[in-house]
Write an enzyme that holds these catalytic residues in place. Sequence first.
Site, PDB file in Angstrom:
ATOM      1  N   HIS A 120      25.657  34.158  22.694  1.00 18.00           N
ATOM      2  CA  HIS A 120      26.238  33.771  21.407  1.00 18.00           C
ATOM      3  C   HIS A 120      27.631  33.165  21.592  1.00 18.00           C
ATOM      4  CE1 HIS A 120      27.514  34.085  17.192  1.00 18.00           C
ATOM      5  NE2 HIS A 120      28.627  34.607  17.671  1.00 18.00           N
ATOM      6  N   HIS A 125      30.067  29.428  20.279  1.00 23.66           N
ATOM      7  CA  HIS A 125      31.486  29.181  20.002  1.00 23.66           C
ATOM      8  C   HIS A 125      32.191  28.336  21.063  1.00 23.66           C
ATOM      9  CE1 HIS A 125      31.746  31.744  16.496  1.00 23.66           C
ATOM     10  NE2 HIS A 125      31.175  32.744  17.153  1.00 23.66           N
ATOM     11  N   GLU A 166      29.985  30.188  11.981  1.00 24.78           N
ATOM     12  CA  GLU A 166      28.843  30.951  12.488  1.00 24.78           C
ATOM     13  C   GLU A 166      27.492  30.382  12.037  1.00 24.78           C
ATOM     14  OE1 GLU A 166      28.906  33.101  14.738  1.00 24.78           O
ATOM     15  OE2 GLU A 166      30.717  34.333  14.639  1.00 24.78           O
ATOM     16  N   SER A 185      22.921  29.568  18.959  1.00 24.44           N
ATOM     17  CA  SER A 185      22.710  30.449  20.114  1.00 24.44           C
ATOM     18  C   SER A 185      21.476  31.327  19.963  1.00 24.44           C
ATOM     19  CB  SER A 185      23.943  31.336  20.331  1.00 24.44           C
ATOM     20  OG  SER A 185      24.178  32.152  19.186  1.00 24.44           O
TER      21      SER A 185
END
Length: 240
Positions: A120, A125, A166, A185
């Site tokens: 993730h 990110h 997100e 992700s």
Amino acid sequence: MSEAIRRAGGLNSHPVAYSAEEDLLWGTMVSKLNAMHPRVASSRYLQAKNRLPLPADGAPRIDDLGQRLNNSTGFRLLPVDGLTPVADFYGRFAADIFSTALYLRCPSRPHYSPEPDMLHELVGHVVMLSDPLFADLYRLFGEATNNATCAQDLQAISQVFWFTMETGLVQEDGQAKAYGAALLSSTGELDKLGTYPVEKFSIQEMIESDYDISTYQGKLFIAQSVEEMASEVRSFLTHV
């Protein structure tokens, strides 16, 4: 250097050796995501992937990845154990620091992780942090967090971060494309992308909407362009 950074081994350090099983899990999931991204990811994300490619044959070295990210936008990686308190996680963005978990999700549930694991953090990110526009937005989230004077403001910042950085979507060529880290992700999230309720981009609606990180999404917001999203988010963060 702070105590947190010393405990983690320093910025951009690589204190973890991964097992063959973990390398296989990383490689399998990254390969699956790489196959899905051209169809569902925003053009900004695809460009960022070319700028900061991740290996598909095993977990990357954090020191190498962190140095490449730093050369790109000035951000550095801080390896951490477990979940970082929200105020610390966001607040460090203002100092060009991204706190990244080093553990990998459970092999029995590889398509979605309710906790922010290394897949993730890095696939979602960190790749986007190589884009100067997104790096600047993360910095603004950090500054707004550090300047927040009450829990209500911090909660509003967290809500907007969730529904943009997100789980954000953007309209491209008549289709909804993902730029949010939690979506990009997760093969499970991307498989379900076309089934989620999607609403017009609205900061106020984001602040008033509930979400649950332990399961697939119940609501997403879509912007007409990355520029529209960035403008609205900047305005919110400078006035919150």
